[in-house]
Design a protein around this motif. Structure first.
Motif, PDB file in Angstrom:
ATOM      1  N   ALA A  29       0.846  -1.187   0.000  1.00 39.07           N
ATOM      2  CA  ALA A  29       0.000   0.000   0.000  1.00 39.07           C
ATOM      3  C   ALA A  29       0.882   1.238   0.000  1.00 39.07           C
ATOM      4  O   ALA A  29       2.107   1.156   0.176  1.00 39.07           O
ATOM      5  CB  ALA A  29      -0.923   0.008   1.219  1.00 39.07           C
ATOM      6  N   LYS A  30       0.257   2.388  -0.206  1.00 37.81           N
ATOM      7  CA  LYS A  30       0.932   3.672  -0.067  1.00 37.81           C
ATOM      8  C   LYS A  30       0.580   4.256   1.298  1.00 37.81           C
ATOM      9  O   LYS A  30      -0.580   4.187   1.713  1.00 37.81           O
ATOM     10  CB  LYS A  30       0.521   4.616  -1.187  1.00 37.81           C
ATOM     11  CG  LYS A  30       0.971   4.172  -2.564  1.00 37.81           C
ATOM     12  CD  LYS A  30       0.539   5.168  -3.638  1.00 37.81           C
ATOM     13  CE  LYS A  30       0.990   4.724  -5.022  1.00 37.81           C
ATOM     14  NZ  LYS A  30       0.575   5.671  -6.081  1.00 37.81           N
ATOM     15  N   PHE A  31       1.573   4.812   1.957  1.00 38.46           N
ATOM     16  CA  PHE A  31       1.398   5.300   3.327  1.00 38.46           C
ATOM     17  C   PHE A  31       1.276   6.819   3.310  1.00 38.46           C
ATOM     18  O   PHE A  31       2.248   7.531   3.077  1.00 38.46           O
ATOM     19  CB  PHE A  31       2.586   4.848   4.175  1.00 38.46           C
ATOM     20  CG  PHE A  31       2.461   5.186   5.639  1.00 38.46           C
ATOM     21  CD1 PHE A  31       1.228   5.235   6.262  1.00 38.46           C
ATOM     22  CD2 PHE A  31       3.594   5.457   6.397  1.00 38.46           C
ATOM     23  CE1 PHE A  31       1.114   5.525   7.608  1.00 38.46           C
ATOM     24  CE2 PHE A  31       3.500   5.757   7.740  1.00 38.46           C
ATOM     25  CZ  PHE A  31       2.254   5.792   8.353  1.00 38.46           C
ATOM     26  N   LEU A  32       0.050   7.323   3.562  1.00 41.44           N
ATOM     27  CA  LEU A  32      -0.152   8.765   3.600  1.00 41.44           C
ATOM     28  C   LEU A  32       0.415   9.384   4.869  1.00 41.44           C
ATOM     29  O   LEU A  32       0.679  10.588   4.913  1.00 41.44           O
ATOM     30  CB  LEU A  32      -1.644   9.100   3.480  1.00 41.44           C
ATOM     31  CG  LEU A  32      -2.212   9.195   2.053  1.00 41.44           C
ATOM     32  CD1 LEU A  32      -2.210   7.835   1.377  1.00 41.44           C
ATOM     33  CD2 LEU A  32      -3.623   9.779   2.060  1.00 41.44           C
ATOM     34  N   GLY A  33       0.575   8.575   5.912  1.00 40.00           N
ATOM     35  CA  GLY A  33       1.164   9.066   7.148  1.00 40.00           C
ATOM     36  C   GLY A  33       0.272   8.788   8.344  1.00 40.00           C
ATOM     37  O   GLY A  33      -0.737   8.081   8.252  1.00 40.00           O
ATOM     38  N   SER A  34       0.637   9.348   9.484  1.00 31.64           N
ATOM     39  CA  SER A  34      -0.136   9.203  10.714  1.00 31.64           C
ATOM     40  C   SER A  34      -0.268  10.561  11.380  1.00 31.64           C
ATOM     41  O   SER A  34       0.590  11.438  11.215  1.00 31.64           O
ATOM     42  CB  SER A  34       0.535   8.210  11.675  1.00 31.64           C
ATOM     43  OG  SER A  34       1.807   8.685  12.066  1.00 31.64           O
ATOM     44  N   THR A  35      -1.346  10.722  12.143  1.00 28.34           N
ATOM     45  CA  THR A  35      -1.589  11.981  12.844  1.00 28.34           C
ATOM     46  C   THR A  35      -2.292  11.681  14.154  1.00 28.34           C
ATOM     47  O   THR A  35      -3.038  10.695  14.267  1.00 28.34           O
ATOM     48  CB  THR A  35      -2.436  12.937  11.991  1.00 28.34           C
ATOM     49  OG1 THR A  35      -2.589  14.180  12.690  1.00 28.34           O
ATOM     50  CG2 THR A  35      -3.811  12.368  11.708  1.00 28.34           C
ATOM     51  N   GLY A  64       6.764  17.835  -5.675  1.00 31.02           N
ATOM     52  CA  GLY A  64       7.513  16.787  -6.359  1.00 31.02           C
ATOM     53  C   GLY A  64       7.767  15.546  -5.532  1.00 31.02           C
ATOM     54  O   GLY A  64       8.463  14.632  -5.989  1.00 31.02           O
ATOM     55  N   GLN A  65       7.226  15.462  -4.323  1.00 31.77           N
ATOM     56  CA  GLN A  65       7.434  14.294  -3.474  1.00 31.77           C
ATOM     57  C   GLN A  65       6.374  13.233  -3.756  1.00 31.77           C
ATOM     58  O   GLN A  65       5.197  13.548  -3.895  1.00 31.77           O
ATOM     59  CB  GLN A  65       7.392  14.697  -1.995  1.00 31.77           C
ATOM     60  CG  GLN A  65       8.473  15.676  -1.577  1.00 31.77           C
ATOM     61  CD  GLN A  65       8.439  15.940  -0.085  1.00 31.77           C
ATOM     62  OE1 GLN A  65       7.969  15.110   0.697  1.00 31.77           O
ATOM     63  NE2 GLN A  65       8.939  17.097   0.315  1.00 31.77           N
ATOM     64  N   LYS A  66       6.801  11.982  -3.815  1.00 31.20           N
ATOM     65  CA  LYS A  66       5.889  10.878  -4.062  1.00 31.20           C
ATOM     66  C   LYS A  66       5.423  10.271  -2.740  1.00 31.20           C
ATOM     67  O   LYS A  66       6.119  10.340  -1.727  1.00 31.20           O
ATOM     68  CB  LYS A  66       6.559   9.800  -4.917  1.00 31.20           C
ATOM     69  CG  LYS A  66       6.909  10.257  -6.325  1.00 31.20           C
ATOM     70  CD  LYS A  66       7.516   9.110  -7.117  1.00 31.20           C
ATOM     71  CE  LYS A  66       7.839   9.530  -8.542  1.00 31.20           C
ATOM     72  NZ  LYS A  66       8.425   8.419  -9.334  1.00 31.20           N
ATOM     73  N   ILE A  67       4.255   9.656  -2.776  1.00 30.20           N
ATOM     74  CA  ILE A  67       3.746   8.967  -1.593  1.00 30.20           C
ATOM     75  C   ILE A  67       4.569   7.694  -1.389  1.00 30.20           C
ATOM     76  O   ILE A  67       4.670   6.877  -2.303  1.00 30.20           O
ATOM     77  CB  ILE A  67       2.258   8.620  -1.748  1.00 30.20           C
ATOM     78  CG1 ILE A  67       1.441   9.884  -1.988  1.00 30.20           C
ATOM     79  CG2 ILE A  67       1.745   7.886  -0.511  1.00 30.20           C
ATOM     80  CD1 ILE A  67      -0.032   9.608  -2.212  1.00 30.20           C
ATOM     81  N   PRO A  68       5.161   7.509  -0.228  1.00 30.92           N
ATOM     82  CA  PRO A  68       6.000   6.316  -0.020  1.00 30.92           C
ATOM     83  C   PRO A  68       5.186   5.031  -0.018  1.00 30.92           C
ATOM     84  O   PRO A  68       4.059   4.983   0.491  1.00 30.92           O
ATOM     85  CB  PRO A  68       6.634   6.576   1.350  1.00 30.92           C
ATOM     86  CG  PRO A  68       5.696   7.512   2.038  1.00 30.92           C
ATOM     87  CD  PRO A  68       5.113   8.379   0.964  1.00 30.92           C
ATOM     88  N   LYS A  69       5.758   3.979  -0.581  1.00 32.66           N
ATOM     89  CA  LYS A  69       5.136   2.663  -0.579  1.00 32.66           C
ATOM     90  C   LYS A  69       5.618   1.870   0.627  1.00 32.66           C
ATOM     91  O   LYS A  69       6.769   1.981   1.039  1.00 32.66           O
ATOM     92  CB  LYS A  69       5.473   1.913  -1.867  1.00 32.66           C
ATOM     93  CG  LYS A  69       4.918   2.567  -3.127  1.00 32.66           C
ATOM     94  CD  LYS A  69       5.283   1.773  -4.362  1.00 32.66           C
ATOM     95  CE  LYS A  69       4.727   2.423  -5.632  1.00 32.66           C
ATOM     96  NZ  LYS A  69       5.077   1.659  -6.853  1.00 32.66           N
ATOM     97  N   VAL A  70       4.733   1.085   1.201  1.00 38.15           N
ATOM     98  CA  VAL A  70       5.069   0.274   2.366  1.00 38.15           C
ATOM     99  C   VAL A  70       4.500  -1.131   2.183  1.00 38.15           C
ATOM    100  O   VAL A  70       3.649  -1.372   1.317  1.00 38.15           O
ATOM    101  CB  VAL A  70       4.518   0.890   3.674  1.00 38.15           C
ATOM    102  CG1 VAL A  70       5.171   2.228   3.971  1.00 38.15           C
ATOM    103  CG2 VAL A  70       2.999   1.029   3.612  1.00 38.15           C
ATOM    104  N   PHE A 128      -3.789   4.858   4.796  1.00 42.41           N
ATOM    105  CA  PHE A 128      -3.126   4.174   3.686  1.00 42.41           C
ATOM    106  C   PHE A 128      -3.972   4.293   2.426  1.00 42.41           C
ATOM    107  O   PHE A 128      -5.182   4.541   2.478  1.00 42.41           O
ATOM    108  CB  PHE A 128      -2.904   2.694   4.013  1.00 42.41           C
ATOM    109  CG  PHE A 128      -2.106   2.446   5.261  1.00 42.41           C
ATOM    110  CD1 PHE A 128      -0.739   2.271   5.209  1.00 42.41           C
ATOM    111  CD2 PHE A 128      -2.740   2.392   6.501  1.00 42.41           C
ATOM    112  CE1 PHE A 128      -0.009   2.043   6.356  1.00 42.41           C
ATOM    113  CE2 PHE A 128      -2.017   2.165   7.653  1.00 42.41           C
ATOM    114  CZ  PHE A 128      -0.647   1.996   7.583  1.00 42.41           C
ATOM    115  N   ASP A 129      -3.309   4.069   1.301  1.00 39.78           N
ATOM    116  CA  ASP A 129      -3.952   4.086  -0.016  1.00 39.78           C
ATOM    117  C   ASP A 129      -3.640   2.753  -0.700  1.00 39.78           C
ATOM    118  O   ASP A 129      -2.483   2.441  -0.979  1.00 39.78           O
ATOM    119  CB  ASP A 129      -3.419   5.262  -0.846  1.00 39.78           C
ATOM    120  CG  ASP A 129      -4.108   5.372  -2.206  1.00 39.78           C
ATOM    121  OD1 ASP A 129      -4.478   4.332  -2.778  1.00 39.78           O
ATOM    122  OD2 ASP A 129      -4.253   6.503  -2.708  1.00 39.78           O
TER     123      ASP A 129
END
Length: 304
Positions: A29-35, A64-70, A128-129
């Motif tokens: 998945a792609k990790f949008l982050g945590s809050t 220009g930053q890509k969503i990190p994959k995890v 996540f995405d």
């Protein structure tokens, strides 16, 4: 996001119990982050968190930053978030700390869960995405929680307590080994100082007799294997032998009994074992809300 997160009921599980208890189920998945969020549960809570993280990602994408994959590894022991190539663990979310899990029907790629951080005790929402597996991942987390809770009830918490005791004993052994190394270094330093003192005290070119070396106090250094020479008494008889230590008690060079992890009493264990066990009981007692459906079995036995 005008619609609420979907509420699934009467869904069948996706995997066999063995797959989650003996192994793990991997997902990409792609990790949008945590809050941080204020509450451990709630559709509105996760909706606000998703909106916040989506907005932050749009800004980073414009830069220009890509969503990190995890890679997600889901089992009865928790949800691990890893870097896909190096397999480095970025986050390790224990199941009894996860209180809410949902996927969004307005954006079928988005799924999220709320987990209580082990260090700060704050509730964090992870977003996540996943293009095809968002719904399946939320069901897999729910199934893992279900199995983990059943296992906890069946074992009465004994497995958890045993693991905590082993971890505490390992920590104590590490501390004792570190202390032993420190003592050895001190002894080595004293021996080096003694040699330097002897060399500086002896005249140049002189040859010392083959007699036992003495320290700065003109004393023969103690050795656990050496025995003092027998000195005859005035009447010519030998003195009685010095009684040795009891054979049943073995001590080291410094007079301390060697550490035996199997002879420790319960009071020797770290004091946080019971608190960790109570924490797991509370986490499982709260249950996991999976899009409105609470997966919570019978009450936890207070004797665990």
């Amino acid at each position: 996001m005008n619609r609420a997160f979907s509420r699934k009921k009467d869904k069948t599980w996706m995997h066999t119990p063995e797959a989650l208890s003996k192994h793990y189920i991997p997902y990409n998945a792609k990790f949008l982050g945590s809050t941080e969020v204020e509450q451990p549960k709630g559709t509105e809570v996760v909706r606000d968190a998703v909106r916040k993280l989506k907005f932050a990602r749009h800004i980073k994408k414009s830069e220009g930053q890509k969503i990190p994959k995890v890679e997600l590894q889901i089992s009865i022991y928790g949800v691990k978030i890893l870097e896909p190539k190096t397999k480095e663990v970025q986050h390790n979310c224990q199941l009894h700390r996860i209180s809410f899990c949902a996927d969004d029907k307005t954006d079928k790629r988005i799924f999220t869960f709320i987990c209580k951080d082990s260090e700060s005790n704050k509730h964090l929402c992870y977003v996540f995405d996943s293009e095809k597996c968002a719904e399946e991942i939320t069901l897999t987390i729910g199934q893992a929680f279900n199995l983990a809770y059943r296992k906890f009830l069946e074992s009465g918490g004994k497995d958890v307590e045993t693991r905590k005791q082993i971890a505490g004993l390992q920590k104590r052994i590490q501390d004792l080994e570190a202390e032993n190394v420190e003592l050895k270094n001190k002894v080595q330093d004293l021996e080096n100082q003694l040699r330097i003192t002897q060399v500086s005290a002896s005249p140049a070119g002189s040859v010392s007799p083959q007699s036992p070396s003495t320290d700065i106090f003109d004393m023969v250094p103690f050795s656990p294997t050496s025995h003092p020479p027998a000195v005859p008494t005035p009447n010519g008889t030998q003195p009685p032998p010095v009684p040795g230590r009891a054979a049943g008690i073995k001590r080291d060079l410094f007079g301390a009994e060697p550490f035996d992890p199997f002879s420790c009493a319960a009071g020797d264990f770290p004091p946080d074992i019971q608190s960790k066990l109570d924490e797991m009981q509370e986490g499982f007692k709260m249950g996991l809300t999976l899009e409105g459906t609470v997966f919570c079995l019978d009450p936890v036995d207070s004797k665990c």
